[in-house]
Design a protein around this motif. Sequence first.
Motif, PDB file in Angstrom:
ATOM      1  N   HIS A 176      -6.994  -5.672   5.541  1.00  0.00           N
ATOM      2  CA  HIS A 176      -7.443  -6.631   4.544  1.00  0.00           C
ATOM      3  C   HIS A 176      -6.279  -7.566   4.216  1.00  0.00           C
ATOM      4  O   HIS A 176      -5.173  -7.113   3.918  1.00  0.00           O
ATOM      5  CB  HIS A 176      -7.897  -5.913   3.273  1.00  0.00           C
ATOM      6  N   GLU A 177      -6.529  -8.879   4.290  1.00  0.00           N
ATOM      7  CA  GLU A 177      -5.459  -9.837   3.997  1.00  0.00           C
ATOM      8  C   GLU A 177      -5.005  -9.713   2.548  1.00  0.00           C
ATOM      9  O   GLU A 177      -3.814  -9.772   2.240  1.00  0.00           O
ATOM     10  CB  GLU A 177      -5.945 -11.248   4.294  1.00  0.00           C
ATOM     11  N   THR A 178      -5.959  -9.568   1.662  1.00  0.00           N
ATOM     12  CA  THR A 178      -5.727  -9.152   0.281  1.00  0.00           C
ATOM     13  C   THR A 178      -6.895  -8.249  -0.066  1.00  0.00           C
ATOM     14  O   THR A 178      -7.832  -8.099   0.715  1.00  0.00           O
ATOM     15  CB  THR A 178      -5.665 -10.351  -0.697  1.00  0.00           C
ATOM     16  N   VAL A 179      -6.859  -7.656  -1.245  1.00  0.00           N
ATOM     17  CA  VAL A 179      -7.925  -6.739  -1.626  1.00  0.00           C
ATOM     18  C   VAL A 179      -9.277  -7.464  -1.575  1.00  0.00           C
ATOM     19  O   VAL A 179      -9.480  -8.492  -2.212  1.00  0.00           O
ATOM     20  CB  VAL A 179      -7.684  -6.168  -3.039  1.00  0.00           C
ATOM     21  N   GLY A 180     -10.183  -6.926  -0.743  1.00  0.00           N
ATOM     22  CA  GLY A 180     -11.524  -7.488  -0.647  1.00  0.00           C
ATOM     23  C   GLY A 180     -11.656  -8.698   0.246  1.00  0.00           C
ATOM     24  O   GLY A 180     -12.742  -9.256   0.369  1.00  0.00           O
ATOM     25  N   VAL A 181     -10.573  -9.119   0.915  1.00  0.00           N
ATOM     26  CA  VAL A 181     -10.616 -10.305   1.776  1.00  0.00           C
ATOM     27  C   VAL A 181     -10.262  -9.896   3.205  1.00  0.00           C
ATOM     28  O   VAL A 181      -9.177  -9.356   3.454  1.00  0.00           O
ATOM     29  CB  VAL A 181      -9.637 -11.398   1.294  1.00  0.00           C
ATOM     30  N   THR A 182     -11.192 -10.115   4.134  1.00  0.00           N
ATOM     31  CA  THR A 182     -10.955  -9.797   5.542  1.00  0.00           C
ATOM     32  C   THR A 182     -11.229 -11.025   6.399  1.00  0.00           C
ATOM     33  O   THR A 182     -11.650 -12.069   5.904  1.00  0.00           O
ATOM     34  CB  THR A 182     -11.887  -8.659   6.012  1.00  0.00           C
ATOM     35  N   LYS A 183     -11.013 -10.887   7.684  1.00  0.00           N
ATOM     36  CA  LYS A 183     -11.344 -11.948   8.637  1.00  0.00           C
ATOM     37  C   LYS A 183     -12.753 -11.762   9.206  1.00  0.00           C
ATOM     38  O   LYS A 183     -13.057 -12.230  10.298  1.00  0.00           O
ATOM     39  CB  LYS A 183     -10.317 -11.992   9.762  1.00  0.00           C
ATOM     40  N   GLY A 184     -13.591 -11.056   8.478  1.00  0.00           N
ATOM     41  CA  GLY A 184     -14.971 -10.844   8.905  1.00  0.00           C
ATOM     42  C   GLY A 184     -15.229  -9.458   9.458  1.00  0.00           C
ATOM     43  O   GLY A 184     -16.377  -9.122   9.777  1.00  0.00           O
ATOM     44  N   TYR A 185     -14.166  -8.668   9.590  1.00  0.00           N
ATOM     45  CA  TYR A 185     -14.303  -7.308  10.110  1.00  0.00           C
ATOM     46  C   TYR A 185     -13.591  -6.344   9.171  1.00  0.00           C
ATOM     47  O   TYR A 185     -12.439  -6.586   8.769  1.00  0.00           O
ATOM     48  CB  TYR A 185     -13.700  -7.195  11.516  1.00  0.00           C
TER      49      TYR A 185
END
Length: 390
Positions: free
Chosen positions: A39-48
């Motif tokens: 996760h890039e930050t909590v709750g934020v991904t690149k779609g996976y």
Amino acid sequence: MTDRPDFDPSTLVIHSNRSYERQSNSILFPIHQTATYIHETVGVTKGYGYSRGANPTVNALEQAIAAIEGTRTALCFRSGMSAITTLCLGLLHAGDHVVLSEVIYGGTARLFHQVLTHFGVEYTFADTASVEATEQAFRPNTRLLFIETPANPTLRLSDVRALADLAHSRENLLLAVDNTFLTPLLQDCLSLGADISMLSTTKYIDGHNATLGGSLASHNEALMERLLYVRKIIGSIQAPMDSWLALQGVKTLPARLAMHCEHAMKVAQWLAAHPRIAKVNYPGLPTFPQIELAKKQQKAFGGMLSFELDASPELSLKFVDALKLCTCAESLGSVETLITHPATASHCDLSLAERDRLGITDRLIRLSVGLESPKDLIADFEQAFQTVFA
């Protein structure tokens, strides 16, 4: 309605919806052999987030399948049976009724006989080659019409457009087609009106006996979202390695299908003229009872055929054992020619009386014609005839 670009098939399978990996510019999309993603930050991904829900390599194959299906999306599964199971779990409720082709892959029949019936799903087998017989099988609670055309292993055809019209004359009744024998390149069942196209990608899509897989495609995006959700819950997504291998196979699909069709026609014609052959089931032969329907809804006649010897069941099995180039093995659609005896393999659960009624006799032999020279295949048949009947 179609999302298929205006490419010839040989261009379509290589370039349409093609995914590239931009970090290294690899010409082949890489295998993402991973269970989880950062996760890039909590709750934020690149779609996976987790590979049970989605995986980039699986998604690349899904885009390729969507391209040949002419749909916006497709979903890939661990096997063809996994795709059918997910479809049923996502669509059906206890008390719903399904009408199925009476000549259908044995695994599909077993799913309903041995599994779904325990969850209150009702089903009826019908001769879907007859629109009238199909309609008579409908009930007020019928939710799904699931057909296989050409049927496994008799090659009996069902009229997709006529059955789509019939299904859509009822409220909340969908038509799904097992299109494994032909793929969308030879039979575009969604353009013919079907709601769902199902493929065992193990077969012609892969084409090399290297993977297990299945796919579902539909223009109904709400249904696809539902099936995506169910797939995530039950974990039936295809494995990354299998997806990567199938992704390479699909690029040669048009070339392989052309050879499969050409070779099957030559073998079917030779068998039909042989004095030891009692019957050949191949939609491209003039003696095939439904040849006009085959010409109407298929772009070619495919690589599958079945036949019966003018001999006892025992001699028929000895004939199969005498073959040297044709390989006795389950599955179909590969570069190797595969031969099977449905009565003792895919349809062994059916009684003798039921098999005989459906044309799946103890003398019936199914042949998946591969890419070997037809001349060499015919020579193999000839030596087997000489061995068994000399």
